[in-house]
Design an enzyme around this catalytic site. Structure first.
Site, PDB file in Angstrom:
ATOM      1  N   TYR A  54       0.851  -1.202   0.000  1.00 41.45           N
ATOM      2  CA  TYR A  54       0.000   0.000   0.000  1.00 41.45           C
ATOM      3  C   TYR A  54       0.887   1.253   0.000  1.00 41.45           C
ATOM      4  CZ  TYR A  54      -4.063   2.936   1.195  1.00 41.45           C
ATOM      5  OH  TYR A  54      -5.068   3.881   1.194  1.00 41.45           O
ATOM      6  N   LYS A  62       1.115   4.234  -2.874  1.00 36.76           N
ATOM      7  CA  LYS A  62       0.755   5.635  -2.597  1.00 36.76           C
ATOM      8  C   LYS A  62       1.978   6.559  -2.715  1.00 36.76           C
ATOM      9  CE  LYS A  62      -3.679   4.875  -1.885  1.00 36.76           C
ATOM     10  NZ  LYS A  62      -4.696   5.291  -2.877  1.00 36.76           N
TER      11      LYS A  62
END
Ligand code: NAP
Length: 253
Positions: free
Chosen positions: A158, A162
Site C-alpha cells: 500500500y 501511494k
C-alpha cells in the site's frame, strides 16, 4: 452563492469520480454535485452506482453513472473517448491488502499496484487526453494517503503504491501545468469507510491508530470531500504538484 464563496462554485463543470459507489468517492461526488458540478460516478457495481446517483439527484444535483472497471485500462479509455471532456477528475478507486511482507503474494501485488497505481495512471491519461483535446483547464485529484508520506507495519504494498502516486502527481503537474491542468493529491489518515471497517474490528489496531492521530479520532468521509471541493474549484487555482495532508497530525512527529 455569496462572492466570498464564488471561487468554490463548480457550476457548469463536469466531474468524473472513480470508486464513487461508496466510501470516500461517494462523499466526494455528493459534495461536488452540491457545489454545482455535473458528476459522473464510476465503479463496477451498477446497483450501488444507481442508488448513489439517485441520492444525489434527490438532493437536487446532476449525476450520471459510468459502469467500468478501471483496471481494464483500454476499455476505460474507450468509454471516456465517447464522452465530453471533464473539467475535474477524482482518481479515487483504490484498495489495500494489509499483511507482512513475508505473506505478500504476486496476486496481492497485482491487486494493490494494479488498481492503486497502474489503473490510476492510465485513468489520468485517458481523462487528460480529453481535457487536452478540448483545450480545457482542469483539476486532477489523485486520492493518495498519509501512507504516501510515511511507512507502517503490514503496508509495504500500500505504501509503495501511494508513494508512487505522489511521484506521479508531481511529474504530471510539471507536464500539464503549462496547459492549465492542475494535479494534486489528497492524503487522508484512517477514514471510516467500508474499506477500513474490518480493520477496526481489532481493538488493538484501533487503539494503535488513535494513538498516532493527534486529534484522537478517525476521519470522516465529509472531511475528505471538503478538501476535494477546494482542489476541484478555482479556490485552489495556484496549487499544483502538491499534497493535501488530512492526517489529524499523524505525520507531524
Ligand atoms: P472503499 O470503501 O473500498 O470503496 C472503493 C470504491 O472503489 C468502491 O466504489 C468500489 O466499487 C470502487 N472500485 C474498486 N475497484 C474498482 C475498479 N477496479 N474499477 C472501478 N471502481 C472500483 O474505499 P475507500 O475507503 O472509500 O477508499 C477510497 C480511496 O481512498 C482509495 O484510493 C484509498 O486508498 C484511499 N484512502 C482511504 C483511506 C481510508 O481510511 N478509507 C485512507 C487514506 C486513503 P466496486 O467494487 O463496485 O467497483
Amino acid at each position: 452563492m455569496s462572492s466570498a464563496f464564488a471561487a468554490f462554485s463548480l457550476d457548469g463543470r463536469r466531474a468524473l469520480i472513480t470508486g464513487a459507489g461508496r466510501g470516500i468517492g461517494f462523499a466526494i461526488s455528493q459534495t461536488l454535485a452540491a457545489a454545482g458540478a455535473e458528476v459522473t460516478l464510476c465503479a463496477r457495481s451498477k446497483s450501488e452506482l444507481d442508488e448513489a446517483a439517485a441520492q444525489i439527484r434527490a438532493a437536487g444535483g446532476k449525476a450520471e453513472v459510468l459502469v467500468a472497471d478501471v483496471t481494464d485500462v483500454e476499455a476505460f479509455a474507450d468509454a471516456l473517448s465517447a464522452l465530453p471532456a471533464f473539467d475535474v477528475f477524482v482518481n479515487n478507486a483504490g484498495t489495500n491488502r494489509p499483511k507482512p511482507l513475508q505473506e505478500v503474494t504476486p496476486d496481492d501485488y497485482d491487486a494493490v499496484m494494479g488498481l492503486n497505481l497502474r489503473a490510476a495512471i492510465f485513468a489520468a491519461k485517458a481523462v487528460a487526453k480529453g481535457m487536452l483535446a478540448a483545450e480545457k483547464s482542469g483539476s486532477i485529484i489523485n486520492i493518495s494517503s498519509q501512507m504516501g508520506h510515511v511507512g507502517a507495519a503490514n503496508r509495504t504494498l500500500y505504501c509503495a503504491s501511494k508513494w508512487a502516486i505522489e511521484g506521479f502527481t508531481k511529474a504530471l503537474a510539471v507536464e500539464l501545468g503549462p496547459k492549465g491542468i492542475r494535479v494534486n493529491t489528497i492524503c487522508p489518515t484512517f477514514i471510516e469507510t467500508p474499506m477500513t471497517k474490518p480493520f477496526f474490528e481489532d481493538p488493538a489496531f484501533k487503539a494503535q491508530v488513535l494513538g498516532k492521530i493527534k486529534l484522537g479520532r478517525l476521519g470522516q468521509v465529509e472531511e475528505v470531500a471538503n478538501a476535494a471541493l477546494y482542489l476541484a474549484s478555482d479556490a485552489s487555482s495556484l496549487m499544483t504538484g502538491s499534497a493535501m495532508l488530512l492526517d489529524g497530525g499523524w505525520t507531524a512527529d
